[in-house]
Design an enzyme around this catalytic site. Structure first.
Site, mmCIF file in Angstrom:
data_model
loop_
_atom_site.group_PDB
_atom_site.id
_atom_site.type_symbol
_atom_site.label_atom_id
_atom_site.label_comp_id
_atom_site.label_asym_id
_atom_site.label_seq_id
_atom_site.Cartn_x
_atom_site.Cartn_y
_atom_site.Cartn_z
ATOM 1 N N SER A 90 0.719 -1.422 0.030
ATOM 2 C CA SER A 90 -0.090 0.002 0.118
ATOM 3 C C SER A 90 0.716 1.176 -0.015
ATOM 4 O O SER A 90 0.198 2.281 0.076
ATOM 5 C CB SER A 90 -0.956 -0.046 1.252
ATOM 6 O OG SER A 90 -2.114 -0.836 0.886
ATOM 7 N N TYR A 186 -10.506 2.491 5.437
ATOM 8 C CA TYR A 186 -9.509 2.165 4.401
ATOM 9 C C TYR A 186 -10.010 1.194 3.347
ATOM 10 O O TYR A 186 -10.796 0.177 3.514
ATOM 11 C CB TYR A 186 -8.153 1.637 5.173
ATOM 12 C CG TYR A 186 -7.237 1.576 4.493
ATOM 13 C CD1 TYR A 186 -6.255 2.432 4.253
ATOM 14 C CD2 TYR A 186 -6.793 0.493 3.801
ATOM 15 C CE1 TYR A 186 -5.025 2.441 3.679
ATOM 16 C CE2 TYR A 186 -5.630 0.317 2.951
ATOM 17 C CZ TYR A 186 -4.668 1.180 2.685
ATOM 18 O OH TYR A 186 -3.605 1.133 2.248
ATOM 19 N N SER A 187 -9.991 1.713 2.232
ATOM 20 C CA SER A 187 -10.584 0.837 0.922
ATOM 21 C C SER A 187 -9.719 0.817 -0.243
ATOM 22 O O SER A 187 -9.349 1.806 -0.657
ATOM 23 C CB SER A 187 -11.795 1.351 0.541
ATOM 24 O OG SER A 187 -12.188 0.689 -0.522
ATOM 25 N N GLY A 328 2.549 -0.912 4.468
ATOM 26 C CA GLY A 328 2.210 -1.828 3.284
ATOM 27 C C GLY A 328 2.193 -3.100 3.724
ATOM 28 O O GLY A 328 3.260 -3.599 4.222
#
Length: 374
Positions: A90, A186-187, A328
């Site tokens: 991420s 969070y998406s 991430g």
């Protein structure tokens, strides 16, 4: 086992202090070094279950050093390699947000314009409405869109890969979690759409835009966003593992298009330090766009006191102040990365994900140690 580059400095003791110590027979005081503190934090990660861990620290002067613990391959027992490449997951979101904000600066997109203006009809169905979700809300995770990753079957998609439209459709099969702009969740769906926005506005792939706008100008030679079907992780790298019933399962090879613009990036600790340093020091975005990126809302991301801007988080440090960065997590790898403006830059990575719950705390503490150890 502790190995690092370059070798540990020898700290000289002044002759007067040495003479006093000798004449009074007082035991010498232990002198600690930031590397020792960081190494201790990495040892804790290994003790708590990860095969290996690496921390990369860049000082304000630009000098970079690293520490590593554990193994990069559980079968051969070889050490976690120096300069290891890994799936940054991420952290890709910060890169994508930078590209979008550069496009804002160029007048090609507006943050508070609904996404339907640029991608008409894409976000619709089951109560999802792209005419009410702005570009800013996508980048800040305040859109209310369901996270497609919750429904992704790992074994089905690991070697299959996906097109962005498929991933968005998975997310839009669910109703929104809340009205746009009223909460935070969070998406990954948000950033798949942001990647599609970049491609619509530029006529080029997200990978090409990241390369021409970020990695080439900054000289990030070990950072890239692979295309669908490119499952290989360049050398050197630690193998990436997930816990399994018979021990660690190797997930190093993985089609990154299942994460795409939300998490498909490959990088190194040194490259990520250079990236976040350049970003927070104002070398990637004009002042106005950097200010927009750093307008935050409270965000329960697992780090106490964290706030989320546009593709970047602000997190307090135990030694005072805050760092700007991102985490991430993808099967096989987990990392945290960030920078203090005109200060240190730190990345910590482990080669196990999902990992035992305590590892997330250990990872955060290791990053904090990298920033705060003196």
């Amino acid at each position: 086992m502790r190995k690092s580059l370059p070798g540990k400095k020898i700290i000289a003791v002044g002759s007067l202090v040495a003479l006093l110590a000798a004449t009074t027979a007082t035991p010498a005081l232990a002198v600690t070094h930031p590397r020792d503190e960081v190494d201790k934090a990495l040892k804790t990660l290994v003790l708590d279950g990860v095969p290996g861990a690496q921390a990369t620290v860049t000082n304000p002067s630009g000098r970079t050093w690293s520490e590593r613990e554990g193994v990069g391959n559980v079968e051969t027992g070889t050490p976690f390699p120096h300069g290891s490449k890994f799936r940054a997951a991420s952290i890709t979101k910060t890169f994508v947000a930078v590209v979008v904000l550069q496009l804002v600066a160029e007048g090609k997109v507006r943050l508070d314009t609904p996404i339907d203006r640029y991608l008409p009809g894409l976000v619709s169905g089951n109560g999802n409405d792209g005419t009410k979700i702005t570009v800013r809300q996508l980048l800040q995770h305040t859109s209310g869109l369901y996270n497609y990753l919750r429904d992704l079957d790992l074994e089905e998609w690991r070697h299959r890969g996906a097109e962005p439209e498929e991933l968005v459709a998975i997310g839009l099969a669910h109703p929104p979690l809340f009205a746009p702009g009223t909460s935070w969740s969070y998406s990954n769906t948000n950033y798949i759409i942001a990647g599609m926005l970049i491609e619509k506005l530029t006529g080029r792939s997200v990978a090409d835009e990241i390369r021409s706008r970020i990695t080439e100008p900054l000289g990030l030679g070990d950072t890239s966003l692979p295309s669908r079907g490119d499952e290989d992780l360049p050398y050197p790298h630690a193998r990436g593992y997930a816990p399994g019933p018979a021990g660690h399962t190797d997930y190093t090879e993985f089609d990154p298009s299942a994460a795409g613009a939300s998490g498909g990036l490959i990088s190194t600790g040194a490259d990520l330090n250079r990236f976040y340093g350049a970003l927070v020091d104002g070398r990637l975005l004009p002042r106005a766009q950097l200010a927009e990126m750093q307008r935050t809302v409270p965000a329960p991301v697992g780090l106490p006191g964290a706030e989320y801007g546009l593709g970047i988080a602000s997190v307090p440090l135990s030694c005072g102040g805050r760092f700007w960065g991102h985490g991430g997590n993808i099967v096989g790898y987990a990392n945290l990365s960030g920078a203090v403006p005109h200060g240190r830059r730190v990345n910590v990575v482990v080669n196990l994900n999902p990992a035992p719950p305590k590892v997330a705390d250990d990872l955060a503490k290791a990053l904090d140690t990298g920033f705060c150890a003196r």
